[in-house]
Design a protein around this motif. Structure first.
Motif, PDB file in Angstrom:
ATOM      1  N   ALA A  39       0.853  -1.187   0.000  1.00 54.50           N
ATOM      2  CA  ALA A  39       0.000   0.000   0.000  1.00 54.50           C
ATOM      3  C   ALA A  39       0.886   1.232   0.000  1.00 54.50           C
ATOM      4  O   ALA A  39       1.978   1.208   0.560  1.00 54.50           O
ATOM      5  CB  ALA A  39      -0.885   0.024   1.232  1.00 54.50           C
ATOM      6  N   GLU A  40       0.384   2.287  -0.646  1.00 59.61           N
ATOM      7  CA  GLU A  40       1.115   3.559  -0.566  1.00 59.61           C
ATOM      8  C   GLU A  40       0.527   4.371   0.581  1.00 59.61           C
ATOM      9  O   GLU A  40      -0.693   4.513   0.705  1.00 59.61           O
ATOM     10  CB  GLU A  40       0.990   4.352  -1.878  1.00 59.61           C
ATOM     11  N   ALA A  41       1.411   4.865   1.453  1.00 59.38           N
ATOM     12  CA  ALA A  41       0.978   5.701   2.574  1.00 59.38           C
ATOM     13  C   ALA A  41       0.832   7.130   2.067  1.00 59.38           C
ATOM     14  O   ALA A  41       1.782   7.685   1.502  1.00 59.38           O
ATOM     15  CB  ALA A  41       2.009   5.629   3.689  1.00 59.38           C
ATOM     16  N   VAL A  68       6.355   4.541   1.194  1.00 57.32           N
ATOM     17  CA  VAL A  68       6.249   5.893   1.772  1.00 57.32           C
ATOM     18  C   VAL A  68       6.956   6.890   0.852  1.00 57.32           C
ATOM     19  O   VAL A  68       8.054   6.609   0.361  1.00 57.32           O
ATOM     20  CB  VAL A  68       6.875   5.918   3.196  1.00 57.32           C
ATOM     21  N   ASN A  69       6.327   8.038   0.630  1.00 59.80           N
ATOM     22  CA  ASN A  69       6.918   9.071  -0.240  1.00 59.80           C
ATOM     23  C   ASN A  69       8.027   9.836   0.490  1.00 59.80           C
ATOM     24  O   ASN A  69       7.854  10.223   1.639  1.00 59.80           O
ATOM     25  CB  ASN A  69       5.840  10.073  -0.658  1.00 59.80           C
ATOM     26  N   LEU A  70       9.129  10.024  -0.196  1.00 55.68           N
ATOM     27  CA  LEU A  70      10.220  10.853   0.356  1.00 55.68           C
ATOM     28  C   LEU A  70      10.274  12.141  -0.441  1.00 55.68           C
ATOM     29  O   LEU A  70      10.275  12.110  -1.674  1.00 55.68           O
ATOM     30  CB  LEU A  70      11.562  10.155   0.177  1.00 55.68           C
ATOM     31  N   LEU A 120      10.540   3.041  -0.364  1.00 57.31           N
ATOM     32  CA  LEU A 120      10.528   4.499  -0.356  1.00 57.31           C
ATOM     33  C   LEU A 120      10.353   4.985  -1.786  1.00 57.31           C
ATOM     34  O   LEU A 120      11.021   4.480  -2.699  1.00 57.31           O
ATOM     35  CB  LEU A 120      11.840   5.028   0.241  1.00 57.31           C
ATOM     36  N   GLU A 121       9.432   5.934  -1.978  1.00 59.43           N
ATOM     37  CA  GLU A 121       9.180   6.463  -3.318  1.00 59.43           C
ATOM     38  C   GLU A 121       9.873   7.811  -3.468  1.00 59.43           C
ATOM     39  O   GLU A 121       9.666   8.704  -2.651  1.00 59.43           O
ATOM     40  CB  GLU A 121       7.668   6.646  -3.545  1.00 59.43           C
ATOM     41  N   VAL A 122      10.688   7.930  -4.498  1.00 63.05           N
ATOM     42  CA  VAL A 122      11.331   9.219  -4.777  1.00 63.05           C
ATOM     43  C   VAL A 122      10.981   9.629  -6.202  1.00 63.05           C
ATOM     44  O   VAL A 122      10.884   8.786  -7.084  1.00 63.05           O
ATOM     45  CB  VAL A 122      12.870   9.151  -4.625  1.00 63.05           C
ATOM     46  N   ILE A 150      10.927   4.587  -8.167  1.00 61.00           N
ATOM     47  CA  ILE A 150      10.944   5.894  -8.830  1.00 61.00           C
ATOM     48  C   ILE A 150       9.494   6.259  -9.142  1.00 61.00           C
ATOM     49  O   ILE A 150       8.775   5.513  -9.798  1.00 61.00           O
ATOM     50  CB  ILE A 150      11.878   5.945 -10.064  1.00 61.00           C
ATOM     51  N   ASP A 151       9.076   7.406  -8.587  1.00 57.32           N
ATOM     52  CA  ASP A 151       7.669   7.812  -8.604  1.00 57.32           C
ATOM     53  C   ASP A 151       7.401   8.780  -9.767  1.00 57.32           C
ATOM     54  O   ASP A 151       8.324   9.433 -10.252  1.00 57.32           O
ATOM     55  CB  ASP A 151       7.393   8.534  -7.271  1.00 57.32           C
ATOM     56  N   ASP A 152       6.153   8.880 -10.194  1.00 58.64           N
ATOM     57  CA  ASP A 152       5.718   9.832 -11.235  1.00 58.64           C
ATOM     58  C   ASP A 152       6.611   9.720 -12.464  1.00 58.64           C
ATOM     59  O   ASP A 152       6.959  10.739 -13.080  1.00 58.64           O
ATOM     60  CB  ASP A 152       5.798  11.290 -10.727  1.00 58.64           C
ATOM     61  N   LEU A 189       9.409   0.896 -10.684  1.00 52.90           N
ATOM     62  CA  LEU A 189       9.136   2.120 -11.437  1.00 52.90           C
ATOM     63  C   LEU A 189       7.629   2.347 -11.447  1.00 52.90           C
ATOM     64  O   LEU A 189       6.864   1.419 -11.744  1.00 52.90           O
ATOM     65  CB  LEU A 189       9.675   1.949 -12.860  1.00 52.90           C
ATOM     66  N   LYS A 190       7.210   3.561 -11.078  1.00 50.25           N
ATOM     67  CA  LYS A 190       5.778   3.860 -11.074  1.00 50.25           C
ATOM     68  C   LYS A 190       5.460   4.755 -12.271  1.00 50.25           C
ATOM     69  O   LYS A 190       5.948   5.896 -12.351  1.00 50.25           O
ATOM     70  CB  LYS A 190       5.387   4.563  -9.772  1.00 50.25           C
ATOM     71  N   ILE A 191       4.668   4.234 -13.195  1.00 48.16           N
ATOM     72  CA  ILE A 191       4.316   5.047 -14.373  1.00 48.16           C
ATOM     73  C   ILE A 191       3.273   6.065 -13.951  1.00 48.16           C
ATOM     74  O   ILE A 191       2.234   5.696 -13.381  1.00 48.16           O
ATOM     75  CB  ILE A 191       3.731   4.186 -15.518  1.00 48.16           C
ATOM     76  N   ALA A 220       1.530   0.724 -12.403  1.00 51.84           N
ATOM     77  CA  ALA A 220       0.825   1.797 -13.114  1.00 51.84           C
ATOM     78  C   ALA A 220      -0.046   2.520 -12.099  1.00 51.84           C
ATOM     79  O   ALA A 220      -0.802   1.895 -11.364  1.00 51.84           O
ATOM     80  CB  ALA A 220      -0.020   1.214 -14.233  1.00 51.84           C
ATOM     81  N   GLU A 221       0.085   3.855 -12.069  1.00 51.73           N
ATOM     82  CA  GLU A 221      -0.661   4.667 -11.101  1.00 51.73           C
ATOM     83  C   GLU A 221      -1.920   5.235 -11.734  1.00 51.73           C
ATOM     84  O   GLU A 221      -1.958   5.478 -12.941  1.00 51.73           O
ATOM     85  CB  GLU A 221       0.180   5.867 -10.685  1.00 51.73           C
ATOM     86  N   GLY A 222      -2.907   5.487 -10.902  1.00 51.13           N
ATOM     87  CA  GLY A 222      -4.098   6.207 -11.359  1.00 51.13           C
ATOM     88  C   GLY A 222      -4.951   5.408 -12.333  1.00 51.13           C
ATOM     89  O   GLY A 222      -5.544   5.978 -13.250  1.00 51.13           O
TER      90      GLY A 222
HETATM   91 CA    CA Z   1       3.956   8.396  -4.578  1.00 51.35          CA
END
Ligand code: CA
Ligand code: C2E
Ligand code: CA
Length: 453
Positions: free
Chosen positions: A191-193, A250-252, A282-284, A312-314, A333-335, A369-371
């Motif tokens: 899960a993403e916090a 968790v987002n950094l 950790l998401e950067v 790697i986020d976004d 990797l998060k698209i 894949a996000e969203g």
């Molecule tokens: Ca994120």
């Protein structure tokens, strides 16, 4: 004054403990059974609990289990008191998340020593946060005075900054959890916090409104640390409840990534919460990494060497060079959702998403894949062998208690039903390396924010 809750059914022991602890300046509540103990723990939130193991009705193990499952009480340090000295009993208590175990009869020194050691560990984690909050408040006072004289800061910004400080001190922030689902099994595996601000008058405030200002002022350091501590505590509690492979992401922020204290604080948080590094990701963002490439590389390498996963986020929004993907120690990797949006029909997004999934797989990265909002997007991502998805189609981010229900009830993504079985089987066949390397990047790839090296 430190508050201690004693849960002990034998009156004589209970009274002796109260007397001894009060003589050492602790504030003590004492109850005679586990059921009342759990209620008092919830209402009083003690700094430490001493609890007998063998009690009628709810025994010490059940008390601990119940406390660890509730997000509010899950992090309260807990010491078992028992006449049992068998190793198996000791192990059971520690596996449930006890911090220490005292075998009766114990001496006054043993008891006070165990309490002091646990409280000092707790202080190591909370004190820097408290100090940082005090510093932030002091800085704000200066800022208010300064801006009154120079009129340099907009009053709206200043007001929001003061509000954030107050909200941190008054616990108005909450962590929500958005499920990340594995496409091969349909299961929630992480899960993403995501932080939420429950403002007493303005209601829910979106992170998009306050994260940029927190980043600008440096308050993001305290805020991010609070998110890390909360998310790790909660995840350790879910893992203790049996979801052993569950992971939290968790987002950094940019500032956190360049903070020289980051590594030390994360190690402390893992130690205090008992979370294994492998259960933390950790998401950067690309932009955070690109801000200071050498510092980011060193920090991320150290975090990865501890066993923490890095995502790697976004991806695709930060104008980073694709060449950097190889240089950083990413696991995932998060698209970004702007490429996932309408990916079933938008040819531009189709081309980018396909290429990114292939590229990431060639580099050995897991792809999320996000969203993801529609079945058509999901179908396309399945066809392209994307590993995981996150999005409103499955669920938005939820408060801890609601997310816990997903875990408990085994909520999962239903298996593909719209396409024929045979075409599914073909689509899910792994691509050979040859096929992958024969793919080329579409010409519109560069114009979408990527620089291909
Ligand atoms: Ca994120
Ligand atoms: P993000 O890291 O890219 O997080 C994903 C955002 O997309 C979240 O917005 C999430 O609620 C939203 N989202 C998820 N699924 C969908 C979907 O299907 N459709 C659409 N339209 N949106 C979806 P949220 O929670 O508002 O957070 C926004 C941003 O604020 C995050 O973007 C992240 O950059 C930042 N943020 C949130 N919490 C934290 C935190 O604890 N620390 C830091 N540093 N940043 C945070
Ligand atoms: Ca994102």
């Amino acid at each position: 004054m430190t508050k201690i809750l004693v849960i002990e059914d034998e009156q004589l022991i209970r009274e002796t403990l109260v007397e001894l602890l009060e003589a050492h300046d602790f504030r003590v509540s004492a109850v005679e059974n586990g059921r009342i103990g759990v209620k008092v723990a919830l209402s009083e939130l003690p700094d430490l609990i001493l609890c007998d193991v063998q009690m009628p009705d709810l025994d010490g193990y059940e008390v601990l289990q119940s406390l660890r499952q509730n997000v509010i009480t899950s992090a309260i340090p807990f010491i078992f008191l028992t006449a049992q000295s068998a190793k198996a009993e000791f192990r059971r208590g520690m596996e449930l998340g006890a911090d220490d175990y005292l075998t009766k009869p114990f001496t006054k020194q043993e008891l006070l020593g165990a309490i002091a050691s646990i409280l000092s560990k707790r202080e190591a984690i909370t004190q820097p946060l408290t100090q940082a909050l005090q510093q932030a408040e002091a800085r704000l006072n200066d800022l208010v005075n300064e801006s009154l004289i120079t009129n340099t800061i907009s009053s709206e910004k200043l007001a929001l900054e003061v509000e954030i400080c107050r909200a941190l001190a008054q616990n108005e922030f909450e962590v929500y959890y958005q499920p990340q689902v594995e496409l091969a099994t349909g299961e929630i595996i992480s899960a993403e916090a995501l932080i939420r601000w429950n403002h007493p008058e303005k209601g829910r405030i979106s992170p998009a409104e306050f994260i940029p200002l927190a980043e600008e002022t440096g308050l993001i350091i305290q805020m991010g640390e609070w998110v890390l501590l909360t998310a790790c505590t909660q995840t350790a509690s879910w893992i203790n409840s049996g979801f052993i492979n569950f992971r939290v992401s968790v987002n950094l922020s940019v500032r956190q990534l360049s903070d020289p204290q980051l590594l030390l604080r994360i190690v402390e948080i893992l130690k205090v919460t008992g979370l294994e590094p492998g259960n933390l990701e950790l998401e950067v963002t690309e932009s955070a990494v690109m801000e200071n490439v050498s510092v980011a590389t060193a920090t991320l390498n150290e975090l990865k060497s501890l066993g923490i996963r890095i995502a790697i986020d976004d991806f695709g929004t930060g104008y980073a060079s694709l060449g950097y993907l190889k240089q950083f120690p990413f696991n995932c990797l998060k698209i970004d959702k702007c490429f996932v949006s309408n990916v079933g029909s938008d040819t531009h997004n189709k081309a980018i998403t396909t290429a990114v999934i292939q590229l990431a797989h060639n580099l050995g990265l897991t792809v999320i894949a996000e969203g993801v909002e529609t079945e058509a997007e999901l179908d396309f991502l399945r066809e392209q062998q994307c590993d995981m998805i996150q999005g409103y189609l499955f669920s938005p981010a939820k408060p801890a208690a609601e997310f816990e229900l997903f875990l408990m009830t085994g909520k999962r993504l239903s298996s593909p039903s719209l396409m024929s079985r045979s075409s599914r089987v073909v689509n899910l066949l792994p691509q050979s390396e040859k096929e992958k390397s024969n793919q080329f990047l579409p010409s519109d790839f560069k114009s979408s924010g990527f620089i291909y090296k």
